[in-house]
Scaffold this motif. Structure first.
Motif, short mmCIF file in Angstrom:
data_model
loop_
_atom_site.label_atom_id
_atom_site.label_comp_id
_atom_site.label_asym_id
_atom_site.label_seq_id
_atom_site.Cartn_x
_atom_site.Cartn_y
_atom_site.Cartn_z
N GLN A 1 -18.59 -4.40 -0.71
CA GLN A 1 -18.81 -5.85 -0.77
C GLN A 1 -17.45 -6.54 -0.75
O GLN A 1 -16.64 -6.36 -1.67
CB GLN A 1 -19.58 -6.23 -2.03
CG GLN A 1 -20.97 -5.63 -2.10
CD GLN A 1 -21.67 -5.92 -3.41
OE1 GLN A 1 -21.05 -6.45 -4.35
NE2 GLN A 1 -22.95 -5.60 -3.50
N LEU A 2 -17.19 -7.32 0.30
CA LEU A 2 -15.94 -8.06 0.42
C LEU A 2 -16.19 -9.49 -0.03
O LEU A 2 -17.10 -10.16 0.46
CB LEU A 2 -15.44 -8.04 1.87
CG LEU A 2 -15.26 -6.65 2.50
CD1 LEU A 2 -14.71 -6.78 3.91
CD2 LEU A 2 -14.35 -5.77 1.65
N VAL A 3 -15.37 -9.95 -0.99
CA VAL A 3 -15.54 -11.28 -1.56
C VAL A 3 -14.24 -12.07 -1.35
O VAL A 3 -13.17 -11.63 -1.80
CB VAL A 3 -15.89 -11.21 -3.06
CG1 VAL A 3 -16.12 -12.62 -3.62
CG2 VAL A 3 -17.11 -10.34 -3.28
N HIS A 4 -14.36 -13.19 -0.68
CA HIS A 4 -13.17 -14.04 -0.46
C HIS A 4 -12.89 -14.86 -1.72
O HIS A 4 -13.79 -15.51 -2.26
CB HIS A 4 -13.42 -14.97 0.73
CG HIS A 4 -12.29 -15.91 0.97
ND1 HIS A 4 -11.13 -15.53 1.62
CD2 HIS A 4 -12.12 -17.23 0.64
CE1 HIS A 4 -10.30 -16.56 1.69
NE2 HIS A 4 -10.87 -17.60 1.10
N VAL A 5 -11.64 -14.76 -2.20
CA VAL A 5 -11.22 -15.53 -3.39
C VAL A 5 -9.96 -16.32 -3.03
O VAL A 5 -9.21 -15.94 -2.11
CB VAL A 5 -10.95 -14.60 -4.59
CG1 VAL A 5 -12.22 -13.91 -5.03
CG2 VAL A 5 -9.85 -13.59 -4.27
N PRO A 6 -9.70 -17.40 -3.73
CA PRO A 6 -8.44 -18.13 -3.49
C PRO A 6 -7.24 -17.29 -3.90
O PRO A 6 -7.36 -16.38 -4.72
CB PRO A 6 -8.58 -19.37 -4.39
CG PRO A 6 -10.04 -19.47 -4.72
CD PRO A 6 -10.55 -18.06 -4.71
N ILE B 1 -21.93 4.89 -3.43
CA ILE B 1 -20.86 4.40 -4.30
C ILE B 1 -20.74 2.90 -4.01
O ILE B 1 -20.66 2.48 -2.85
CB ILE B 1 -19.53 5.11 -4.01
CG1 ILE B 1 -19.65 6.61 -4.24
CG2 ILE B 1 -18.40 4.53 -4.85
CD1 ILE B 1 -18.42 7.40 -3.80
N TYR B 2 -20.73 2.08 -5.07
CA TYR B 2 -20.66 0.63 -4.90
C TYR B 2 -19.25 0.15 -5.24
O TYR B 2 -18.78 0.33 -6.37
CB TYR B 2 -21.69 -0.06 -5.78
CG TYR B 2 -23.10 0.09 -5.27
CD1 TYR B 2 -23.68 -0.90 -4.49
CD2 TYR B 2 -23.84 1.23 -5.54
CE1 TYR B 2 -24.98 -0.76 -4.00
CE2 TYR B 2 -25.13 1.39 -5.07
CZ TYR B 2 -25.69 0.38 -4.29
OH TYR B 2 -26.97 0.53 -3.81
N LEU B 3 -18.59 -0.45 -4.25
CA LEU B 3 -17.23 -0.96 -4.40
C LEU B 3 -17.20 -2.43 -3.98
O LEU B 3 -17.73 -2.79 -2.93
CB LEU B 3 -16.26 -0.15 -3.54
CG LEU B 3 -14.83 -0.70 -3.39
CD1 LEU B 3 -14.13 -0.75 -4.75
CD2 LEU B 3 -14.03 0.14 -2.40
N LYS B 4 -16.59 -3.25 -4.83
CA LYS B 4 -16.45 -4.67 -4.52
C LYS B 4 -14.96 -4.99 -4.48
O LYS B 4 -14.22 -4.67 -5.42
CB LYS B 4 -17.15 -5.52 -5.57
CG LYS B 4 -17.11 -7.02 -5.27
CD LYS B 4 -17.80 -7.83 -6.35
CE LYS B 4 -19.29 -7.75 -6.25
NZ LYS B 4 -19.96 -8.73 -7.14
N ILE B 5 -14.52 -5.58 -3.37
CA ILE B 5 -13.11 -5.93 -3.19
C ILE B 5 -12.98 -7.44 -3.10
O ILE B 5 -13.66 -8.09 -2.30
CB ILE B 5 -12.52 -5.25 -1.93
CG1 ILE B 5 -12.44 -3.73 -2.15
CG2 ILE B 5 -11.16 -5.82 -1.60
CD1 ILE B 5 -11.88 -2.98 -0.98
N PHE B 6 -12.10 -7.98 -3.96
CA PHE B 6 -11.83 -9.42 -3.98
C PHE B 6 -10.45 -9.64 -3.35
O PHE B 6 -9.46 -9.03 -3.77
CB PHE B 6 -11.82 -9.94 -5.42
CG PHE B 6 -13.12 -9.72 -6.15
CD1 PHE B 6 -14.06 -10.72 -6.22
CD2 PHE B 6 -13.39 -8.50 -6.76
CE1 PHE B 6 -15.26 -10.53 -6.90
CE2 PHE B 6 -14.57 -8.29 -7.44
CZ PHE B 6 -15.52 -9.31 -7.51
N SER B 7 -10.38 -10.54 -2.36
CA SER B 7 -9.10 -10.76 -1.68
C SER B 7 -9.14 -12.11 -0.96
O SER B 7 -10.18 -12.52 -0.45
CB SER B 7 -8.84 -9.63 -0.68
OG SER B 7 -7.74 -9.94 0.14
N PRO B 8 -8.00 -12.79 -0.90
CA PRO B 8 -7.94 -14.02 -0.10
C PRO B 8 -7.88 -13.74 1.40
O PRO B 8 -7.98 -14.67 2.21
CB PRO B 8 -6.66 -14.71 -0.60
CG PRO B 8 -5.82 -13.60 -1.14
CD PRO B 8 -6.76 -12.56 -1.66
N ASN B 9 -7.69 -12.46 1.77
CA ASN B 9 -7.51 -12.11 3.18
C ASN B 9 -8.78 -11.57 3.83
O ASN B 9 -8.73 -11.05 4.95
CB ASN B 9 -6.40 -11.05 3.31
CG ASN B 9 -5.10 -11.51 2.70
OD1 ASN B 9 -4.71 -12.66 2.85
ND2 ASN B 9 -4.44 -10.62 1.96
#
Length: 675
Positions: free
Chosen positions: A66-71, A141-149
């Motif tokens: 799960q890719l999550v866009h963050v500031p 396997i559940y992986l969540k990555i938070f990134s502005p990119n």
């Protein structure tokens, strides 16, 4: 509309806690052959190295990413201090001092800011679930990555399609991998991202073949052609990228993967992205703006958002329907027991009421597949038992010779001038006795149906009984004992009904009108007995004369007399007119009286069964159950829940809670967000 992907991510987390497979959420599933570059494509979307690398099969468990866009961090700090634009507090992520980070669902409250640690955690979790020697496992396997990119995306990286087992892999590794892939891509709400290397023939792509099996018209399939820089000199993938070889509905996007040399020299992904654009501009200038990892990320995000928008109404309906179903199931399991006495009385009373209602035909649960309860008992009385009695021939098993023998036996040594009544009574009792067996069988069938009603009430009417197996067994035992106690009493009464009919043959019965007519007919036809004697004598002499002449015939008569004693009426001898008339008289009398008795039995046996068995059980059932089960020492023991019921109630409650959370999450989306 960009808020839709985080909504689906939240729904995934909600349903993951209860293992719900009935809700099929929109997601992108990455499919490709082994070493086709799937992991490299995913890393290019994230912009960081975080996936295990190596030769052979590396991805051995599904990875839900799960890719999550963050500031960026600076902007988030401003928001926390109140210097910037105020946003929703859940998007500021207070306390996290990093631009990019990741979290695993199996590592709760642990934040990974070092992406090499993320790779190690994936490797260790993979080894934990599928062994250390190339084995595979379907557990994600559940992986969540938070990134502005990154753009908001949900992807599933699956093991590559392989043919030959290595290490600890089973012989059917190809079948296992294909079944695992099909279990993900057969979800109609998933998008299929097929990855195929440019240096292999697209017509042999296993990924496209699997995608075609579940998505024949290609509405959910997107093709990524990887390793564009590894094609033979003098060749290119232009025809493939333009869709002239194999057309793909959602499009074909070419990318350049990082080489092993780039990995060894730790070349950054940003530099690789620049080199990729330069390569595309140099070799595919007309397609450069519609190729590359960045265009792929934008395309996937756009496709996923539109796909979620299309799936959301159906998803909302599905959640609502499941909530109602699980609420009904939870109500069926009931609440934990607090007052044992009241609970036991309530269950016993309800069971007794349901049992009686099933007999009366007023039960809440009425079967449509077969007759049950009172309707079945009525069918036994009037169809099974009634037809069986009607099929009994009044003269069955009685031949003319049997009747004639009975008449002669009843007269003793004296020749009879009239038909003796004793022979009629003897024969009619023999026929009446035949009514006893079907009557007893009728009692047995009703008893069996009363037993079946117990199971019917347990299964359909009284759900509480399923919670308490010991109470259920005790109730079954008490009702079975009551039925067993009444069965011999009912059988004795049916015996008595037949015995009553056998005890007195009432020839003055109002319906036995043939008796007087037959007697008058017999008396009028009993004329000139001497002539009849002469006829008998002449016939006997004639028969004797034909069989033997001379002196020997005098010795044949005594021998023939002995034979007649052995066989009362020779089978081969034709009956005389008088004998024939006597037989017909007896037959008419037997038939007339048998029909009277059969009518009585057909009417009285059902009444007997109802009074001595059915009605008695109905009246005594509740008092019997309360008397034997409502005892203080037994209360705790009888009301012990089965482990299955307690576990199922917990699971259903958790699922209902998850569905309610999902419903709240979906209801947060306004209609304006969908367009």
């Amino acid at each position: 509309m960009e808020t839709l992907i985080p909504v689906i991510n939240r729904l995934q987390e909600v349903f993951l806690t209860v293992g719900a497979e009935s809700i099929q959420l929109p997601q992108i599933v990455v499919v490709g052959s082994q070493s086709s570059g799937k992991s490299s494509v995913l890393e290019s979307l994230v912009g960081r190295d975080f996936l295990p690398r190596g030769t052979g099969i590396v991805t051995r468990r599904p990875l839900v990413l799960q890719l999550v866009h963050v500031p960026p961090l600076e902007e988030r700090r401003k928001q926390e201090n109140g210097n910037g634009l105020k946003q929703n507090s859940q998007n500021t992520y207070p306390g996290i001092k990093a631009d990019e980070w990741g979290t695993f669902l199996h590592c709760k409250n642990q934040i990974f800011t070092d992406f090499s640690e993320i790779r190690k955690e994936i490797e260790s979790e993979t080894d934990r679930g599928s062994g250390e020697n190339k084995g595979i496992s379907p557990e994600p396997i559940y992986l969540k990555i938070f990134s502005p990119n990154v753009l908001n995306l949900t992807l599933v990286d699956l093991p590559g399609i392989t043919k030959v087992p290595v290490g600890d892999q089973p012989e059917d590794i190809e079948t296992q991998v294909q079944e695992m892939i099909l279990s993900f891509i057969s979800n109609p709400n998933s998008l299929i991202l097929c990855v195929s290397p440019a240096n292999s023939d697209l017509a042999t792509s296993d990924a496209l073949k699997l995608a075609r099996e579940v998505d024949a018209d290609g509405r959910r399939t997107l093709l990524v052609v990887s390793k564009l820089d590894l094609m033979d000199a003098g060749t290119d993938a232009l025809e493939v990228l333009l869709g002239r070889v194999i057309p793909v509905r959602l499009g074909i996007i070419g990318v350049v993967n990082r080489s092993q040399h780039d990995l060894n020299t730790n070349k950054s992904l940003s530099d690789c992205a620049k080199d990729e654009q330069a390569f595309l501009q140099r070799h595919y200038p007309s397609l450069a703006s519609r190729s590359g990892s960045r265009y792929l990320a934008r395309t996937l995000s756009r496709l996923l958002m539109h796909h979620i928008r299309d799936c959301l109404p159906e998803l909302k309906t599905r959640v609502t329907v499941l909530s109602a179903q699980y609420q009904a199931r939870l109500s069926g399991y009931g609440q934990p027991v607090e007052d044992h006495s009241a609970t036991l009385l309530q269950i016993v009373t309800k069971f007794a009421s349901d049992y009686c209602n099933t007999i009366e035909g007023t039960a809440r649960y009425i079967q449509t597949s077969e007759l049950c309860g009172g309707a079945r008992i009525c069918y036994i009385f009037h169809e099974t038992f009634g037809r069986t009695l009607q099929s009994i021939d009044p003269l069955g098993g009685l031949s003319d010779l049997d009747i004639l023998t009975a008449i002669r036996n009843a007269t003793g040594p004296r020749p009879a001038l009239f038909v003796p009544e004793v022979s009629f009574e003897l024969l009619v009792k023999r026929q009446i006795k035949r009514l006893e067996e079907p009557s007893l069988r009728c009692v047995e069938l009703v008893h069996e149906e009363m037993q079946r009603i117990i199971q019917h009430c347990s299964s359909f009417s009284t759900q509480e009984l399923l919670r308490f197996p010991k109470l259920h067994d005790s109730i079954v035992e008490v009702v079975t004992g009551l039925l067993r106690k009444r069965l011999p009493i009912t059988n004795d009464m049916v015996h008595n009904l037949v015995a009553i009919e056998l005890a007195y043959i009432n020839t003055k019965h109002p319906d036995f009108t043939d008796a007087a007519q037959v007697s008058a007919s017999v008396n009028s036809q009993q004329t000139e007995p001497l002539d009849g004697g002469r006829r008998w004598k002449s016939e006997e002499e004639k028969a004797t004369g034909e069989k033997g002449k001379g002196p020997a015939s005098a010795f044949s008569s005594p021998a023939k007399a002995v034979n007649l004693l052995d066989t009362a009426v020779p089978i081969s001898r034709k009956l005389t007119a008088r004998e024939q008339r006597d037989c017909e008289v007896i037959q008419r009398l037997i038939k007339c009286y048998f029909l009277i008795v059969r009518k009585n039995i057909q009417d009285s046996v059902p009444k007997t069964v109802m009074h001595f068995l059915v009605n008695h059980v109905k009246e005594r059932l509740q008092s019997e159950l309360v008397g034997q089960l409502y005892k203080q020492p037994l209360l705790q023991e009888l009301l012990i829940e089965s482990q299955d019921t307690a576990q199922q109630r917990t699971e259903v409650a958790q699922m209902l809670e998850a569905l309610q959370k999902a419903s709240n999450i979906i209801s947060e989306i306004r209609e304006t967000h969908l367009w």
